[in-house]
Design an enzyme around this catalytic site. Structure first.
Site, PDB file in Angstrom:
ATOM      1  N   GLU A 167       0.884  -1.178   0.000  1.00 58.66           N
ATOM      2  CA  GLU A 167       0.000   0.000   0.000  1.00 58.66           C
ATOM      3  C   GLU A 167       0.914   1.218   0.000  1.00 58.66           C
ATOM      4  OE1 GLU A 167      -3.519   0.103   2.670  1.00 58.66           O
ATOM      5  OE2 GLU A 167      -3.260   2.291   2.583  1.00 58.66           O
ATOM      6  N   HIS A 184       1.704   4.710  -1.889  1.00 57.66           N
ATOM      7  CA  HIS A 184       0.978   5.638  -2.761  1.00 57.66           C
ATOM      8  C   HIS A 184       1.867   6.594  -3.525  1.00 57.66           C
ATOM      9  CE1 HIS A 184      -2.632   4.092  -0.981  1.00 57.66           C
ATOM     10  NE2 HIS A 184      -2.233   4.437   0.223  1.00 57.66           N
ATOM     11  N   HIS A 193      -9.384   0.348  -0.741  1.00 61.70           N
ATOM     12  CA  HIS A 193      -8.656   1.348   0.054  1.00 61.70           C
ATOM     13  C   HIS A 193      -9.637   2.370   0.623  1.00 61.70           C
ATOM     14  CE1 HIS A 193      -6.117   4.868   0.855  1.00 61.70           C
ATOM     15  NE2 HIS A 193      -5.185   3.968   1.131  1.00 61.70           N
ATOM     16  N   ASP A 214       1.912   2.125   3.794  1.00 61.25           N
ATOM     17  CA  ASP A 214       1.019   3.278   3.584  1.00 61.25           C
ATOM     18  C   ASP A 214       1.844   4.537   3.301  1.00 61.25           C
ATOM     19  OD1 ASP A 214      -1.375   4.527   3.115  1.00 61.25           O
ATOM     20  OD2 ASP A 214      -2.242   4.110   5.072  1.00 61.25           O
TER      21      ASP A 214
HETATM   22 ZN    ZN Z   1      -3.297   4.200   2.049  1.00 57.21          ZN
END
Ligand code: ZN
Length: 325
Positions: A8, A10, A164, A285
């Site tokens: 995850e 980004h 998500h 993340d």
């Molecule tokens: Zn995220």
């Protein structure tokens, strides 16, 4: 642990960058925006420093899902997917990508899914919850029957779908009125995403498409902890629920869970105890969380070497068929 794969992780393009600005104080924003726009040096330096071999890239949130004009949603999704594919092509040993999809237009979403997987080499799709369509107040969850052909397509392609979080619609957040500190990743992201997932579970989606591979971040958005009670109450009073089997069984067969933004060992063990270490995958993340926090926590986590290798690396290689790693 060396060789970790994160899923995850980004990035943003100029068209979607502003969506992340509200989550950061002004003095932090310049550093953050430089990190999320970068798909090269800043990212790779951090990965090298903390033992990450690969990031599976995905667009920031809500991005495409909050673009009310379907034609623009298609345009931005394609632009983001092209930018990501370019980064992957430059560094195929360090990056793969999830497709962003314009769910405002089901036919276009299916077309873009196909293009992203077959032509750009995406290893799955990541969608930021419900999509707004036509105007800001009109929104659609993915259990809507209109999405049936989309689910059939992604099942046929055999690639995972990552659900998500995004902020809930204002009409759904009265419970935190006057408590702005609970909006977003602190609390309402999880409630929104867990509820959306329960809608899909209860709708019978996984009866109709038993081959779906469904990923949740943040160690399952509280569902591994709560699902026994939810199922127990539904079993006593079914109220016409379409799903044929206990919800837990779909989660055991169709779900994977990532550690994104949940660097907490008891929570990790709860997810492992419910669904096994073969269903948990490492994620940070980035850049909403620090790579250092995610990696130092995971590397020092009390568990056997085999489980650590599965969660940190091997489960991702198997799930995404990452040849050559
Ligand atoms: Zn995220």
């Amino acid at each position: 642990m060396k060789g970790k794969i994160g899923l995850e992780e980004h990035f943003a393009i100029p068209e979607t960058l502003g969506d992340s600005e509200r989550y950061f104080p002004k003095d932090v924003w310049p550093r953050f925006s430089a990190k999320i726009l970068d798909m090269m040096n800043i990212r790779i330096e951090e990965m090298d420093q903390y033992g990450m071999d690969m990031m599976i890239l995905s667009l920031n949130s809500p991005a495409v899902q909050a673009i009310c004009d379907p034609a623009r949603a298609v345009y931005v999704a394609k632009k983001a997917n092209d930018a990501m594919a370019e980064a992957v092509a430059k560094n195929p040993r360090r990056f793969r990508g999830f497709a962003a999809l314009p769910m405002q237009d089901v036919d276009e979403a299916i077309k873009e899914l196909h293009r992203a997987v077959k032509e750009l080499g995406c290893v799955g799709a990541l969608v930021n919850g419900y999509s707004q369509i036509g105007d800001e107040d009109t929104y659609r969850y993915l259990d809507d029957p209109i999405y049936e052909p989309f689910w059939a397509e992604i099942e046929a392609l055999g690639v995972p779908f990552y659900m998500h979080p995004r902020d809930a619609m204002p009409c759904n957040t009265h419970m935190v009125d006057g408590h702005p500190w609970l909006v977003g990743a602190a609390w309402t992201f999880g409630v929104e995403t867990a509820t959306h997932t329960l809608r899909l579970l209860c709708s019978g989606l996984f009866d109709r498409h038993p081959g779906l591979k469904y990923i949740l971040g943040h160690l399952g958005e509280t569902l591994p902890f709560c699902i026994w009670r939810t199922q127990s109450r539904i079993a006593r009073e079914r109220r016409g629920i379409p799903a044929k089997r206990p919800l837990y069984e779909y989660m055991a067969e169709n779900f994977w869970f990532t550690t994104s933004g949940q660097f907490r060992t008891p929570a990790l063990w709860n997810t492992i105890m419910e669904f096994s270490s073969s269903r948990v995958l490492f994620a940070t993340d980035f850049p909403f969380e620090e790579v250092s926090d995610a990696c130092l926590w995971f590397d020092g986590c009390a568990m056997g070497d085999r489980d650590k290798m599965l969660i940190g690396r091997q489960n991702s290689i198997d799930l995404f068929k990452l040849a050559g790693l």
